[in-house]
Write a protein that holds these residues in place. Sequence first.
Motif, PDB file in Angstrom:
ATOM      1  N   VAL A 131     111.036  10.692  45.901  1.00 21.39           N
ATOM      2  CA  VAL A 131     110.215  11.736  46.546  1.00 21.39           C
ATOM      3  C   VAL A 131     109.956  11.531  47.855  1.00 21.39           C
ATOM      4  N   VAL A 132     109.430  10.157  48.137  1.00 22.08           N
ATOM      5  CA  VAL A 132     109.180   9.822  49.513  1.00 22.08           C
ATOM      6  C   VAL A 132     110.443   9.667  50.423  1.00 22.08           C
ATOM      7  N   TYR A 133     111.565   9.455  49.917  1.00 28.48           N
ATOM      8  CA  TYR A 133     112.687   9.341  50.814  1.00 28.48           C
ATOM      9  C   TYR A 133     113.173  11.115  51.094  1.00 28.48           C
ATOM     10  N   LEU A 134     112.844  11.911  50.000  1.00 27.07           N
ATOM     11  CA  LEU A 134     113.034  13.226  50.177  1.00 27.07           C
ATOM     12  C   LEU A 134     112.618  13.745  51.407  1.00 27.07           C
ATOM     13  N   PHE A 135     111.478  13.270  51.487  1.00 24.14           N
ATOM     14  CA  PHE A 135     110.318  13.929  52.656  1.00 24.14           C
ATOM     15  C   PHE A 135     110.661  13.059  53.979  1.00 24.14           C
ATOM     16  N   GLY A 136     110.969  11.422  53.871  1.00 22.32           N
ATOM     17  CA  GLY A 136     110.867  10.771  54.988  1.00 22.32           C
ATOM     18  C   GLY A 136     112.391  10.738  55.753  1.00 22.32           C
ATOM     19  N   VAL A 137     113.393  10.934  55.138  1.00 26.46           N
ATOM     20  CA  VAL A 137     114.760  10.710  55.606  1.00 26.46           C
ATOM     21  C   VAL A 137     115.180  11.933  56.466  1.00 26.46           C
ATOM     22  N   PRO A 138     114.955  12.944  56.086  1.00 24.57           N
ATOM     23  CA  PRO A 138     115.129  14.288  56.893  1.00 24.57           C
ATOM     24  C   PRO A 138     114.522  14.329  58.107  1.00 24.57           C
ATOM     25  N   TRP A 139     113.347  13.964  58.102  1.00 32.90           N
ATOM     26  CA  TRP A 139     112.162  14.065  59.211  1.00 32.90           C
ATOM     27  C   TRP A 139     112.609  12.687  60.227  1.00 32.90           C
ATOM     28  N   LEU A 140     112.944  11.786  59.643  1.00 31.47           N
ATOM     29  CA  LEU A 140     113.599  10.478  60.400  1.00 31.47           C
ATOM     30  C   LEU A 140     115.059  11.063  61.075  1.00 31.47           C
ATOM     31  N   ALA A 141     115.963  11.773  60.310  1.00 32.49           N
ATOM     32  CA  ALA A 141     117.233  12.196  61.220  1.00 32.49           C
ATOM     33  C   ALA A 141     116.651  13.156  62.127  1.00 32.49           C
ATOM     34  N   TYR A 142     115.841  14.156  62.035  1.00 29.42           N
ATOM     35  CA  TYR A 142     115.464  15.046  62.947  1.00 29.42           C
ATOM     36  C   TYR A 142     114.776  14.239  64.411  1.00 29.42           C
ATOM     37  N   SER A 144     115.190  11.064  65.192  1.00 31.10           N
ATOM     38  CA  SER A 144     116.129  10.222  65.842  1.00 31.10           C
ATOM     39  C   SER A 144     117.102  11.003  66.481  1.00 31.10           C
ATOM     40  N   GLY A 145     117.518  12.270  66.070  1.00 32.53           N
ATOM     41  CA  GLY A 145     118.648  12.846  66.756  1.00 32.53           C
ATOM     42  C   GLY A 145     119.871  12.439  66.322  1.00 32.53           C
ATOM     43  N   LYS A 146     119.812  11.859  65.131  1.00 33.60           N
ATOM     44  CA  LYS A 146     121.161  11.406  64.366  1.00 33.60           C
ATOM     45  C   LYS A 146     121.392  12.295  63.262  1.00 33.60           C
ATOM     46  N   ALA A 147     122.878  12.164  62.808  1.00 32.96           N
ATOM     47  CA  ALA A 147     123.261  12.849  61.526  1.00 32.96           C
ATOM     48  C   ALA A 147     122.563  12.582  60.274  1.00 32.96           C
ATOM     49  N   PHE A 148     122.299  13.518  59.403  1.00 29.48           N
ATOM     50  CA  PHE A 148     121.348  13.431  58.316  1.00 29.48           C
ATOM     51  C   PHE A 148     122.249  12.018  57.308  1.00 29.48           C
ATOM     52  N   PHE A 149     123.430  11.948  57.352  1.00 31.45           N
ATOM     53  CA  PHE A 149     124.212  11.073  56.692  1.00 31.45           C
ATOM     54  C   PHE A 149     123.944   9.766  57.136  1.00 31.45           C
ATOM     55  N   GLU A 150     124.172   9.637  58.567  1.00 30.15           N
ATOM     56  CA  GLU A 150     124.278   8.401  59.343  1.00 30.15           C
ATOM     57  C   GLU A 150     122.722   7.980  58.860  1.00 30.15           C
ATOM     58  N   THR A 151     121.550   8.696  59.127  1.00 30.12           N
ATOM     59  CA  THR A 151     120.156   8.305  58.916  1.00 30.12           C
ATOM     60  C   THR A 151     120.026   7.941  57.392  1.00 30.12           C
ATOM     61  N   THR A 152     120.489   8.592  56.294  1.00 26.15           N
ATOM     62  CA  THR A 152     120.681   8.314  54.921  1.00 26.15           C
ATOM     63  C   THR A 152     121.062   6.839  54.683  1.00 26.15           C
ATOM     64  N   LEU A 153     122.254   6.719  55.553  1.00 22.75           N
ATOM     65  CA  LEU A 153     122.914   5.202  55.146  1.00 22.75           C
ATOM     66  C   LEU A 153     121.917   4.174  55.639  1.00 22.75           C
ATOM     67  N   ALA A 154     121.153   4.398  56.945  1.00 21.93           N
ATOM     68  CA  ALA A 154     120.437   3.500  57.537  1.00 21.93           C
ATOM     69  C   ALA A 154     119.301   3.283  56.679  1.00 21.93           C
ATOM     70  N   SER A 155     118.815   4.286  56.101  1.00 25.96           N
ATOM     71  CA  SER A 155     117.472   4.299  55.259  1.00 25.96           C
ATOM     72  C   SER A 155     117.706   3.357  54.178  1.00 25.96           C
ATOM     73  N   LEU A 156     118.975   3.260  53.601  1.00 28.83           N
ATOM     74  CA  LEU A 156     119.287   2.315  52.378  1.00 28.83           C
ATOM     75  C   LEU A 156     118.696   0.802  52.350  1.00 28.83           C
ATOM     76  N   VAL A 157     118.458   0.629  53.856  1.00 31.15           N
ATOM     77  CA  VAL A 157     117.957  -0.595  54.040  1.00 31.15           C
ATOM     78  C   VAL A 157     116.725  -1.045  53.331  1.00 31.15           C
ATOM     79  N   PHE A 158     115.931   0.056  53.165  1.00 30.71           N
ATOM     80  CA  PHE A 158     114.455   0.187  52.627  1.00 30.71           C
ATOM     81  C   PHE A 158     114.648  -0.020  50.863  1.00 30.71           C
TER      82      PHE A 158
END
Length: 187
Positions: A131-142, A144-158
């Motif tokens: 649930v936290v990722y569901l809110f965090g990743v789309p906002w981070l993508a927005y 950072s200006g990066k693609a959602f998929f790219e941001t999702t992959l980068a967020s896997l570090v968490f």
Amino acid sequence: MTTRDIVLVALFAAIIVVLGLLPPITLGFIPVPITAQSLGVMLAGCILGARRGAAAVLLVLLLVAIGLPVLSGGRGGLAVFAGPGAGYLIGFVPGAFVCGLIAERFVKEEQGELTQFLAFLAAAVAGGIAVVYLFGVPWLAYMSGKAFFETTLASLVFLPGDLIKAFVAMLAGRAVLAGYPLLPQRA
């Protein structure tokens, strides 16, 4: 809420703040630091239940909004809610609620220990991570200006650290259930 509920909410808000004293780990390729405060979200949900767990997180976010430096790294103030990690912060509230809801529904005192452990782990993973990722990743993508998929992959570090936190929340939830039987009677 009873006086007991208010005290428990304040106690878990304090635990989340204390977890913010641990220094954040910043990575160069993602603008959101790795912190221990998401463990507090999982603990609040697993131990206090849905409503009180979410209330504890809301209290912390209120302290942040009024400018107290209670987030990891001494951050605070309204500007935090406009930064790249704001989605994760906002996601803490429904994350704690979902974590608590799953714990309330699936953890029973009469169950075996393994079943209780697995239910607490499922609650921590579903609420505190998904649930936290569901809110965090789309906002981070927005932000950072990066693609959602790219941001999702980068967020896997968490993910590895968050899975460790979920395991800790599972152990703590089960220990409290066994040692303090009044808490399963969540309000």
